[in-house]
Design a protein around this motif. Structure first.
Motif, mmCIF file in Angstrom:
data_model
loop_
_atom_site.group_PDB
_atom_site.id
_atom_site.type_symbol
_atom_site.label_atom_id
_atom_site.label_comp_id
_atom_site.label_asym_id
_atom_site.label_seq_id
_atom_site.Cartn_x
_atom_site.Cartn_y
_atom_site.Cartn_z
ATOM 1 N N LEU A 234 31.801 69.207 66.643
ATOM 2 C CA LEU A 234 32.122 70.556 66.197
ATOM 3 C C LEU A 234 31.031 71.021 65.217
ATOM 4 N N PRO A 235 30.924 72.339 65.033
ATOM 5 C CA PRO A 235 29.804 72.856 64.236
ATOM 6 C C PRO A 235 29.807 72.389 62.775
ATOM 7 N N ASP A 236 30.919 71.906 62.270
ATOM 8 C CA ASP A 236 30.919 71.497 60.868
ATOM 9 C C ASP A 236 30.223 70.155 60.637
ATOM 10 N N ALA A 237 29.816 69.492 61.711
ATOM 11 C CA ALA A 237 29.167 68.191 61.545
ATOM 12 C C ALA A 237 27.771 68.365 60.944
ATOM 13 N N PRO A 238 27.388 67.439 60.092
ATOM 14 C CA PRO A 238 26.024 67.514 59.549
ATOM 15 C C PRO A 238 25.006 67.162 60.631
ATOM 16 N N SER A 239 23.801 67.577 60.466
ATOM 17 C CA SER A 239 22.761 67.169 61.413
ATOM 18 C C SER A 239 22.386 65.730 61.105
ATOM 19 N N LYS A 240 21.694 65.141 62.059
ATOM 20 C CA LYS A 240 21.304 63.747 61.889
ATOM 21 C C LYS A 240 20.467 63.559 60.626
ATOM 22 N N GLY A 691 42.452 53.592 57.884
ATOM 23 C CA GLY A 691 43.712 54.236 58.236
ATOM 24 C C GLY A 691 43.734 54.796 59.647
ATOM 25 N N LEU A 692 44.532 55.819 59.815
ATOM 26 C CA LEU A 692 44.740 56.425 61.130
ATOM 27 C C LEU A 692 43.620 57.419 61.423
ATOM 28 N N ARG A 693 42.990 57.269 62.566
ATOM 29 C CA ARG A 693 41.867 58.160 62.888
ATOM 30 C C ARG A 693 41.901 58.548 64.357
ATOM 31 N N GLN A 694 41.267 59.656 64.616
ATOM 32 C CA GLN A 694 41.166 60.150 65.987
ATOM 33 C C GLN A 694 39.703 60.164 66.391
ATOM 34 N N ARG A 695 39.420 59.586 67.539
ATOM 35 C CA ARG A 695 38.032 59.476 67.972
ATOM 36 C C ARG A 695 37.529 60.766 68.628
ATOM 37 N N LYS A 696 38.389 61.354 69.429
ATOM 38 C CA LYS A 696 37.997 62.582 70.105
ATOM 39 C C LYS A 696 38.883 63.736 69.658
ATOM 40 N N LEU A 697 38.325 64.909 69.667
ATOM 41 C CA LEU A 697 39.055 66.102 69.280
ATOM 42 C C LEU A 697 38.993 67.091 70.425
ATOM 43 N N TYR A 698 39.820 68.099 70.313
ATOM 44 C CA TYR A 698 39.831 69.098 71.359
ATOM 45 C C TYR A 698 39.785 70.460 70.696
ATOM 46 N N ALA A 699 38.897 71.289 71.123
ATOM 47 C CA ALA A 699 38.812 72.602 70.491
ATOM 48 C C ALA A 699 38.227 73.601 71.467
ATOM 49 N N GLU A 700 38.361 74.846 71.137
ATOM 50 C CA GLU A 700 37.949 75.895 72.052
ATOM 51 C C GLU A 700 36.829 76.724 71.437
ATOM 52 N N HIS A 706 35.359 78.041 77.494
ATOM 53 C CA HIS A 706 35.876 76.838 78.112
ATOM 54 C C HIS A 706 36.268 75.842 77.046
ATOM 55 N N PRO A 707 37.426 75.243 77.210
ATOM 56 C CA PRO A 707 37.779 74.181 76.268
ATOM 57 C C PRO A 707 36.917 72.952 76.527
ATOM 58 N N HIS A 708 36.782 72.147 75.515
ATOM 59 C CA HIS A 708 35.918 71.000 75.676
ATOM 60 C C HIS A 708 36.332 69.896 74.734
ATOM 61 N N VAL A 709 36.089 68.671 75.118
ATOM 62 C CA VAL A 709 36.381 67.541 74.243
ATOM 63 C C VAL A 709 35.180 67.281 73.352
ATOM 64 N N TYR A 710 35.425 67.229 72.082
ATOM 65 C CA TYR A 710 34.366 66.954 71.111
ATOM 66 C C TYR A 710 34.594 65.590 70.490
ATOM 67 N N HIS A 711 33.529 64.997 70.017
ATOM 68 C CA HIS A 711 33.662 63.747 69.280
ATOM 69 C C HIS A 711 33.869 64.053 67.803
ATOM 70 N N ASN A 712 34.517 63.125 67.143
ATOM 71 C CA ASN A 712 34.768 63.248 65.719
ATOM 72 C C ASN A 712 33.613 62.573 64.977
ATOM 73 N N TRP A 713 32.761 63.385 64.387
ATOM 74 C CA TRP A 713 31.560 62.800 63.769
ATOM 75 C C TRP A 713 31.915 61.837 62.645
ATOM 76 N N ARG A 714 33.027 62.144 61.927
ATOM 77 C CA ARG A 714 33.424 61.243 60.834
ATOM 78 C C ARG A 714 33.756 59.859 61.383
ATOM 79 N N TYR A 715 34.483 59.861 62.470
ATOM 80 C CA TYR A 715 34.856 58.579 63.078
ATOM 81 C C TYR A 715 33.609 57.804 63.487
ATOM 82 N N ASP A 716 32.630 58.501 64.049
ATOM 83 C CA ASP A 716 31.401 57.835 64.474
ATOM 84 C C ASP A 716 30.711 57.143 63.302
ATOM 85 N N VAL A 717 30.717 57.794 62.133
ATOM 86 C CA VAL A 717 30.091 57.167 60.968
ATOM 87 C C VAL A 717 30.965 56.028 60.443
ATOM 88 N N LEU A 718 32.270 56.295 60.381
ATOM 89 C CA LEU A 718 33.189 55.297 59.832
ATOM 90 C C LEU A 718 33.075 53.959 60.546
#
Length: 970
Positions: A234-240, A691-700, A706-718
DNA sequence: CCGATAAACCTTTTT
DNA sequence: GGTTTATCGG
């Protein structure tokens, strides 16, 4: 055989340390000691010692074991040494945590659900679901209803790959002591779901230190070098570069830890809560509990009811195999301990059951956990009121099983790198108590072998060993004697390898027996039963084909009969007889009778059918579905075969726990990594300490809406902060080696894994020459396995017609891998799913009977303009008169009155722009064109990454035909 | 030492 | 589809 903990135990004298454990019955004792040191032996004697005190009865002592069979064995040993008979001990609490919890609930559990705000009651008639498949079936039923009742959680459903992952999550939370209540979470459950930032920060810091004295970036920064690659955030993710800093930066900023940890998980927690709570209600309403819920409710009523606690307490509590206990079990042990007479026994090095929620820290951090768990339990009432400062550790250092050479090599295994680049922390060896062998002689052989035919290599090695004085073993009287078949155990990591080995051994008539779980529904009796059920259900060709083939008809004859419907008279009569029977169990019995299936498999199948029949009503159609799912899931059931007189044992390392053999062959150390790559993680998971985390998110958010599945950048770092550890794989190796008394061999295939190369063991080539064994001469046992018939050309034999797993496997492997011999086969003939899709599309009167078919219906019923996301699609296409079926998952199928749109998002440019994927798309495209005649069909594959979309063009029909034709078998 | 790319892999099992 | 290791070039 071993000298001490064996059957003739009465002749044995405990050593001083064991004597100390046996005699010290008052106070807290921890024994964390290695294999073969007589832990179980000492526990047994200690128990006998305790109950022989005049003031103590068996019902004052709780002895917890890992399995039911261990409990039985324990009782037998105790009877030998105490003034009690087997009959007097029959009701003694020597049992597993689960069965003890069951007993508590049966007697006192009626009101347990009310403590969580649940309406249901637990009664004597409440069933415990033992079969995983049965529970999965019930959970699916629950989940379908839940999904209808809670449209507000649609975003979570979309991100799931399968509902079953939620069942697994519920199981894990129950084992961690996280329970839902009507209002929220039980006790400190929510804090556990939120995670522990301080604990996380420690892990973060540990992997975020620059290496090589500051010249090399941290492991964490390195691990994130592909952050965002092949993924869309999602757009709120920081760049690499925001995340990692500019080139030359050696570590991540501390602020990152805070940023990734803090995430709004309100909705996620609400979803998991409602799902969990309502599933508990569903289970109670259906009057069943699973294994996890037994412990959950037992814990809750012990916690909430002081009178019960008082009543349920024991004067003495002992726990064997403590390294295999979960968090909730540790806490249950504390609640059940009325005094400080607590004794736990185990070996941290043998903890190989983390997937079963075993928490090795229970034993490693025993002192700290004891204190903190007790403090938790005492936070609002006095629940654990004994003094826990004095913990006595008793070391056991004498090994009665293995030679010194084997003991030493097993310890090496604990620090052997699992990959060529892994840096192993060798300081763990400081925690390993070096054992002294008391074997009468040490002629140990340690050898590794490598050959491309690794199955044959194993058998050839066995041949070489049997009767060979170079590999002498210890006889019952301690003297040397040449080895027999029964002295040898072959350990594998996978059941599959074991089964393959059995097949090959059968060719040579090798005396060999498999011990453990079997994929029951893939056996011949199950296939025959399924075939007849399909015949009863719909006179299905897939059923008749199997039955006819079994009866010896040739393929041509089968084809002819199927075409004309002219089935043999005797078979028709048999069918009509079956048809008149109401109960599915009776049908099964009749089918097995017909084919003379009276072995272990048929028994277990009948038993399983009976078990589901008891908990749900079962129609023929449902039984068909059940078996199909069992085949698909590879569900296993334990088969108890009589091992035979003189035969090699084949088993998985896990199954070998607690056993010992003079000679051990560790097979299957090939095919790349011994520690497997971690594979797919569930979409929603709990992980300590985040704790409890979600790997993939869903947003429009998309230009085309078109809806699309996004990855959770926080989870990727965690998860990069919690790097994969191979410690458990090393412990697996350790367990395997320490089963051996005298010799250990390691066999790997063409591409030996790192362990085989890194273990300090001589590695030789072997030239496998396997000869048929003269079974008359050696008085072999019966083979417990039927030899499987080869599958033949995929797609042509009746077996492959009916076996969904064959269809699936074939579809997948042939889709992506080109056959090196140039015999690429890219075609799936006649799948039942295909037939169904076609029939349904043509408006015939058919209704869906399984998951695939339901999804096809969903797809086709979508003409009103509904949107389907992540739906499996199975579509047929004719090429030159041959049927082609392709199956896959399209991200989006959008069907309206005049357009059909199918979109597949791909993320990996290097792989997904390949012709195979274009072919997949093209098949979708052309088939949809045929099905939806008159509609405008758009089909597209996009390569997407961080918001970019690049279309990949489909092939023309002519090109597609050319590709498909070139892949047909000649 | 770092980053990019290619290629290989995809358990185990008890209550 | 996702993850991990190996390898190569700068």
């Amino acid at each position: 055989m071993s000298q001490q903990p064996s059957e003739e135990a009465e002749e044995l004298t405990p050593n001083d340390r064991q004597r100390q454990l046996i005699d010290s019955t008052e106070g807290i004792y921890l024994v964390d000691a290695g294999p073969g040191t007589g832990k179980t032996f000492a526990v047994t004697r200690r128990y006998a010692n305790i109950i022989d005190q005049p003031a103590v009865d068996p019902e004052d002592v709780l002895l917890v074991t890992f399995t039911r069979s261990a409990a039985t064995e324990m009782k037998e040993r105790i009877v030998d040494h105490a003034d009690y008979s087997m009959r007097q001990l029959a009701d003694a609490p020597i049992q597993t945590f689960h069965s003890h919890c069951h007993d508590i609930l049966r007697e006192h559990g009626h009101a347990a659900p009310s403590h969580l705000g649940l309406d249901g009651r637990i009664t004597g008639s409440t069933q415990v679901i033992e079969d995983e498949l049965v529970e999965t079936k019930l959970f699916r039923e629950f989940f379908d209803q839940f999904r209808d009742d809670h449209p507000e959680y649609a975003d979570f459903y979309r991100a799931l790959s399968t509902p079953t992952e939620l069942l697994e999550l519920v199981g894990e939370l129950a084992a961690k002591g996280v329970f839902p209540t009507a209002e929220g979470w039980y006790r400190d459950g929510e804090a556990i779901l939120d995670g522990d930032f301080a604990a996380f920060k420690e892990r973060f810091d540990a992997v975020n230190q620059p290496r090589n004295g500051g010249s090399k970036q941290s492991q964490l920064r390195d691990g994130l070098s592909r952050f965002g690659r092949n993924k869309t955030y999602l757009p709120d993710a920081p760049s690499k570069s925001d995340l990692r800093g500019s080139r030359g930066t050696k570590q991540l900023d501390d602020a990152v830890a805070r940023d990734v940890f803090e995430e709004d998980r309100t909705d996620l927690k609400a979803f998991v809560h409602d799902l969990y709570f309502e599933y508990l209600a569903f289970a109670l309403q259906r009057n069943y509990l699973n294994f996890g819920f037994l412990q959950l409710f037992a814990f809750v009523c012990l916690c909430e009811n002081p009178q019960l606690r008082e009543k349920a307490r024991f004067e003495y509590v002992m726990v064997d195999e403590f390294q295999d206990t979960s968090e909730i079990q540790f806490k249950l042990a504390l609640l059940l301990a009325g005094t400080d007479n607590l004794c736990v026994v185990g070996d941290w090095k043998q903890s190989i059951y983390s997937f079963q929620y075993a928490d090795v820290d229970n034993i490693i951090e025993f002192r700290d956990r004891l204190a903190s768990f007790a403090a938790d339990l005492n936070s609002d009432a006095d629940r654990v009121d004994f003094d826990m400062d004095a913990i006595e550790r008793i070391p056991l250092e004498e090994n009665y099983r293995s030679t010194q050479t084997l003991i030493d090599i097993s310890e090496e295994a604990l620090v052997t790198p699992a990959t060529s680049s892994e840096e192993v922390d060798t300081s763990i060896l400081d925690d390993v108590v070096n054992l002294n062998s008391n074997a009468p002689f040490d002629n140990t052989t340690l050898a590794g072998y490598q050959h491309e035919d690794d199955h044959e290599a194993v058998l050839s090695l066995v041949q070489d060993i049997v009767g060979n004085d170079d590999y002498a073993v210890r006889g019952d009287d301690g003297s040397r004697r040449p080895p027999r078949y029964e002295d040898i155990a072959v350990f594998t990591r996978t059941r599959d390898f074991g089964r393959e080995l059995m097949d090959i051994a059968a060719v040579y008539d090798f005396p060999i027996a498999y011990d453990g779980g079997v994929e029951l529904f893939r056996t011949d009796p199950a296939k025959l039963l399924l075939a007849w059920l399909r015949i009863l259900d719909s006179d299905a060709d897939r059923g008749w084909a199997v039955v006819l083939e079994q009866a010896g008809y040739t393929l041509d004859e089968v084809d002819h009969i199927l075409e004309t419907g002219d089935y043999p008279e005797t078979m028709r009569t048999f069918r009509d007889g079956l048809d008149s029977m109401a109960a599915v169990g009776a049908i099964a019995r009749r089918v097995f009778d017909r084919y003379g299936c009276d072995g272990d498999y048929a028994d277990v199948i009948l038993h399983t059918i009976q078990a589901i029949h008891d908990s749900t009503t079962l129609t023929r159609g449902e039984l068909i579905q059940f078996i199909e799912r069992g085949i698909e899931a590879g569900a296993t059931h334990e088969i108890h075969t009589s091992a035979g007189e003189d035969s090699v044992t084949v088993q998985t390392i896990h199954a070998a726990k607690g056993l010992e053999y003079p000679i051990v062959i560790l097979a299957n150390m090939n095919d790349g990594r011994f520690p497997p790559s971690s594979g797919n993680s569930p979409t929603i998971s709990y992980q300590d300490p985040v704790g409890l985390r979600q790997r993939k998110l869903y947003a429009e958010i998309d230009d085309h809406a078109h809806p699309h599945v996004y990855h959770n950048w926080r989870y990727d770092v965690l998860r990069k902060c919690l790097p994969r550890e191979y410690d458990e794989e090393r412990r697996l190796l350790y367990v395997a080696i320490t089963r051996a008394e005298n010799h250990a061999f390691f066999v790997g295939g063409d591409d030996p894994n790192t362990f085989l190369e890194e273990l300090p063991v001589a590695l030789d080539q072997i030239d496998p020459v396997v000869e048929a064994v003269d079974r008359e001469a050696t008085a072999q046992a019966e083979l417990p396995f039927a030899v499987r018939t080869p599958d033949g050309p995929i797609g042509h034999t009746p077996h492959s017609l009916m076996d969904d797993s064959v269809f699936d496997d074939a579809g997948e492997s042939r889709e992506v891998s080109a056959d090196p011999d140039g015999e690429a086969r890219g075609i799936d003939f006649g799948s039942r799913v295909h037939d169904f899709a076609e029939a349904y599309a043509l408006g015939e009167d058919v209704s869906p009977s399984n998951e695939h078919e339901r999804r096809i219906v969903d797809l086709l019923d979508g003409l009103s303009g509904e949107l389907h996301v992540e739906e499996p699609v199975v579509l047929p296409l004719d090429v030159d008169g041959e049927r082609v079926t392709i199956s896959g998952i399209a991200d989006l199928v959008h069907v309206t009155a005049d357009t059909v749109e199918i979109i597949d998002y791909k993320t990996d440019r290097t792989r997904h722009a390949q012709p195979e994927y274009r072919k997949q798309l093209s098949v979708y495209y052309h088939v949809l064109s045929e099905w939806f005649d008159g509609c405008r069909v758009n089909a597209a594959i996009f390569y997407t990454s961080n918001g970019n979309r690049e279309p990949i063009e489909p092939l023309s029909l002519a090109d597609l035909r050319a590709v498909v034709r070139s892949q047909m078998p000649s």
